[in-house]
Write a protein that holds these residues in place. Structure first.
Motif, PDB file in Angstrom:
ATOM      1  N   GLU A 181       0.667  -1.232   0.140  1.00  0.00           N
ATOM      2  CA  GLU A 181       0.054   0.096  -0.088  1.00  0.00           C
ATOM      3  C   GLU A 181       0.775   1.249  -0.146  1.00  0.00           C
ATOM      4  O   GLU A 181       0.579   2.389  -0.627  1.00  0.00           O
ATOM      5  CB  GLU A 181      -1.067   0.087   1.302  1.00  0.00           C
ATOM      6  CG  GLU A 181      -1.948  -1.043   1.048  1.00  0.00           C
ATOM      7  CD  GLU A 181      -3.065  -0.742   2.481  1.00  0.00           C
ATOM      8  OE1 GLU A 181      -2.913   0.123   3.323  1.00  0.00           O
ATOM      9  OE2 GLU A 181      -3.688  -1.979   2.673  1.00  0.00           O
ATOM     10  N   GLN A 182       2.024   1.072   0.758  1.00  0.00           N
ATOM     11  CA  GLN A 182       2.773   2.234   0.853  1.00  0.00           C
ATOM     12  C   GLN A 182       3.379   2.766  -0.543  1.00  0.00           C
ATOM     13  O   GLN A 182       3.804   3.729  -0.805  1.00  0.00           O
ATOM     14  CB  GLN A 182       4.139   2.169   1.901  1.00  0.00           C
ATOM     15  CG  GLN A 182       3.719   1.876   3.155  1.00  0.00           C
ATOM     16  CD  GLN A 182       4.689   1.602   4.095  1.00  0.00           C
ATOM     17  OE1 GLN A 182       5.700   2.045   3.849  1.00  0.00           O
ATOM     18  NE2 GLN A 182       4.530   0.980   5.030  1.00  0.00           N
ATOM     19  N   LEU A 183       3.567   1.605  -1.517  1.00  0.00           N
ATOM     20  CA  LEU A 183       4.044   1.858  -3.044  1.00  0.00           C
ATOM     21  C   LEU A 183       3.052   2.439  -3.663  1.00  0.00           C
ATOM     22  O   LEU A 183       3.604   2.990  -4.745  1.00  0.00           O
ATOM     23  CB  LEU A 183       4.693   0.519  -3.564  1.00  0.00           C
ATOM     24  CG  LEU A 183       5.925   0.101  -2.838  1.00  0.00           C
ATOM     25  CD1 LEU A 183       6.181  -1.484  -3.273  1.00  0.00           C
ATOM     26  CD2 LEU A 183       7.223   0.988  -2.776  1.00  0.00           C
ATOM     27  N   GLY A 184       1.750   2.197  -3.461  1.00  0.00           N
ATOM     28  CA  GLY A 184       0.533   2.605  -4.285  1.00  0.00           C
ATOM     29  C   GLY A 184       0.430   1.836  -5.558  1.00  0.00           C
ATOM     30  O   GLY A 184       1.011   0.515  -5.782  1.00  0.00           O
ATOM     31  N   PRO A 185      -0.350   2.154  -6.455  1.00  0.00           N
ATOM     32  CA  PRO A 185      -0.794   1.297  -7.493  1.00  0.00           C
ATOM     33  C   PRO A 185       0.084   0.929  -8.503  1.00  0.00           C
ATOM     34  O   PRO A 185       0.304   0.204  -9.407  1.00  0.00           O
ATOM     35  CB  PRO A 185      -2.191   1.987  -8.141  1.00  0.00           C
ATOM     36  CG  PRO A 185      -1.771   3.407  -7.740  1.00  0.00           C
ATOM     37  CD  PRO A 185      -1.206   3.447  -6.209  1.00  0.00           C
ATOM     38  N   HIS A 186       1.283   1.953  -8.793  1.00  0.00           N
ATOM     39  CA  HIS A 186       2.263   1.843  -9.714  1.00  0.00           C
ATOM     40  C   HIS A 186       3.748   1.725  -9.004  1.00  0.00           C
ATOM     41  O   HIS A 186       4.262   3.006  -8.996  1.00  0.00           O
ATOM     42  CB  HIS A 186       2.071   2.945 -10.940  1.00  0.00           C
ATOM     43  CG  HIS A 186       0.876   3.042 -11.403  1.00  0.00           C
ATOM     44  ND1 HIS A 186       0.587   1.824 -12.361  1.00  0.00           N
ATOM     45  CD2 HIS A 186      -0.398   3.655 -11.242  1.00  0.00           C
ATOM     46  CE1 HIS A 186      -0.654   2.104 -12.667  1.00  0.00           C
ATOM     47  NE2 HIS A 186      -1.208   3.272 -12.046  1.00  0.00           N
ATOM     48  N   PRO A 187       3.983   0.905  -8.375  1.00  0.00           N
ATOM     49  CA  PRO A 187       5.583   0.729  -7.819  1.00  0.00           C
ATOM     50  C   PRO A 187       6.607   1.051  -8.742  1.00  0.00           C
ATOM     51  O   PRO A 187       6.684   0.727 -10.015  1.00  0.00           O
ATOM     52  CB  PRO A 187       5.649  -0.473  -7.447  1.00  0.00           C
ATOM     53  CG  PRO A 187       4.267  -1.232  -7.512  1.00  0.00           C
ATOM     54  CD  PRO A 187       3.445  -0.517  -8.340  1.00  0.00           C
ATOM     55  N   THR A 188       7.355   2.071  -8.239  1.00  0.00           N
ATOM     56  CA  THR A 188       8.754   2.524  -9.090  1.00  0.00           C
ATOM     57  C   THR A 188       9.786   2.072  -8.367  1.00  0.00           C
ATOM     58  O   THR A 188       9.911   1.725  -7.008  1.00  0.00           O
ATOM     59  CB  THR A 188       8.703   4.114  -9.297  1.00  0.00           C
ATOM     60  OG1 THR A 188       8.706   4.604  -7.807  1.00  0.00           O
ATOM     61  CG2 THR A 188       7.358   4.509  -9.873  1.00  0.00           C
ATOM     62  N   ALA A 189      10.949   2.036  -8.777  1.00  0.00           N
ATOM     63  CA  ALA A 189      12.132   1.873  -8.341  1.00  0.00           C
ATOM     64  C   ALA A 189      12.546   2.719  -7.088  1.00  0.00           C
ATOM     65  O   ALA A 189      13.051   2.468  -6.227  1.00  0.00           O
ATOM     66  CB  ALA A 189      13.462   1.853  -9.468  1.00  0.00           C
ATOM     67  N   GLU A 190      12.410   3.996  -7.425  1.00  0.00           N
ATOM     68  CA  GLU A 190      12.482   5.084  -6.131  1.00  0.00           C
ATOM     69  C   GLU A 190      11.586   4.762  -5.141  1.00  0.00           C
ATOM     70  O   GLU A 190      12.232   4.854  -4.023  1.00  0.00           O
ATOM     71  CB  GLU A 190      12.283   6.405  -6.917  1.00  0.00           C
ATOM     72  CG  GLU A 190      13.296   6.596  -7.993  1.00  0.00           C
ATOM     73  CD  GLU A 190      12.901   6.179  -9.345  1.00  0.00           C
ATOM     74  OE1 GLU A 190      11.629   5.688  -9.644  1.00  0.00           O
ATOM     75  OE2 GLU A 190      14.032   6.279 -10.095  1.00  0.00           O
ATOM     76  N   LYS A 191      10.430   4.325  -5.144  1.00  0.00           N
ATOM     77  CA  LYS A 191       9.611   4.070  -4.019  1.00  0.00           C
ATOM     78  C   LYS A 191      10.095   2.675  -3.445  1.00  0.00           C
ATOM     79  O   LYS A 191      10.040   2.819  -2.325  1.00  0.00           O
ATOM     80  CB  LYS A 191       8.144   4.045  -4.730  1.00  0.00           C
ATOM     81  CG  LYS A 191       7.342   5.309  -5.028  1.00  0.00           C
ATOM     82  CD  LYS A 191       5.926   4.955  -5.216  1.00  0.00           C
ATOM     83  CE  LYS A 191       5.237   6.131  -5.823  1.00  0.00           C
ATOM     84  NZ  LYS A 191       3.669   5.699  -6.163  1.00  0.00           N
ATOM     85  N   LEU A 192      10.532   1.707  -4.103  1.00  0.00           N
ATOM     86  CA  LEU A 192      10.930   0.309  -3.528  1.00  0.00           C
ATOM     87  C   LEU A 192      11.896   0.654  -2.897  1.00  0.00           C
ATOM     88  O   LEU A 192      12.200   0.131  -1.749  1.00  0.00           O
ATOM     89  CB  LEU A 192      10.827  -0.714  -4.768  1.00  0.00           C
ATOM     90  CG  LEU A 192      11.222  -1.900  -3.947  1.00  0.00           C
ATOM     91  CD1 LEU A 192       9.895  -2.409  -3.342  1.00  0.00           C
ATOM     92  CD2 LEU A 192      11.147  -2.875  -5.430  1.00  0.00           C
ATOM     93  N   ALA A 193      13.082   1.506  -3.491  1.00  0.00           N
ATOM     94  CA  ALA A 193      14.359   1.577  -2.606  1.00  0.00           C
ATOM     95  C   ALA A 193      14.301   2.670  -1.319  1.00  0.00           C
ATOM     96  O   ALA A 193      14.981   2.468  -0.525  1.00  0.00           O
ATOM     97  CB  ALA A 193      15.421   2.585  -3.695  1.00  0.00           C
TER      98      ALA A 193
END
Length: 158
Positions: free
Chosen positions: A36-48
């Motif tokens: 949920e913290q990553l949102g519907p479109h996870p990106t490399a920046e969010k995951l990092a």
């Protein structure tokens, strides 16, 4: 080398017999709450930005999955390294981070909704696992019996 061994690398055919017993798929997994913290479109920046719990500091499982998902090599560093994938899975279920696990290990947690995979199963990087035996040790009927027993567990018939 022991009489029987499992390995992820192709064995030497001259001195060893082998059978591919399993093809594992590597999946990037995390808890639903962390997803949920990553949102519907996870990106490399969010995951990092989330803690990575890895098996090894060199990220041998993370590297191929990250590269497949984001089209570039990971630049992340593990927050924790634990060379025991069952402990990693338990920490992920508790929402402590994300990691990459083999599909057969996390299948139950995925099916029950305790973990979510960001990796499409059909596009997941794979690795073959082999049962390997020293050809010279096959003179011992007990070792042949154990080899055949293990192979039968994976659907091979003698």
């Amino acid at each position: 080398m022991p009489a029987l061994e499992d390995t992820a690398s192709m064995p030497d055919e001259h001195s060893h017999g082998f059978a591919r017993i399993l093809t594992e798929r590597f999946l990037l997994v995390l808890s639903p709450k962390m997803a949920e913290q990553l949102g519907p479109h996870p990106t490399a920046e969010k995951l990092a930005g989330l803690p990575l719990i890895a098996f090894d500091e060199d990220l041998p499982l993370v590297r191929p999955v990250w590269t497949a998902l984001f089209q570039f090599a990971p630049t992340v560093q593990a927050a924790l390294t634990i060379p025991e994938s069952r402990i990693i899975q338990d920490l992920l279920i508790k929402g402590q981070g994300w990691s990459v696990l083999p599909d057969y290990q996390c299948a139950g947690a995925l099916a029950s909704g305790k973990l979510i995979s960001l990796t499409p199963s059909e596009g997941a990087p794979t690795n073959n696992l082999y049962l390997v035996w020293n050809k010279a040790s096959m003179r011992n009927p007990r070792i042949v019996h154990v080899r055949d027993f293990i192979l039968a567990l994976f659907g091979f018939s003698s």
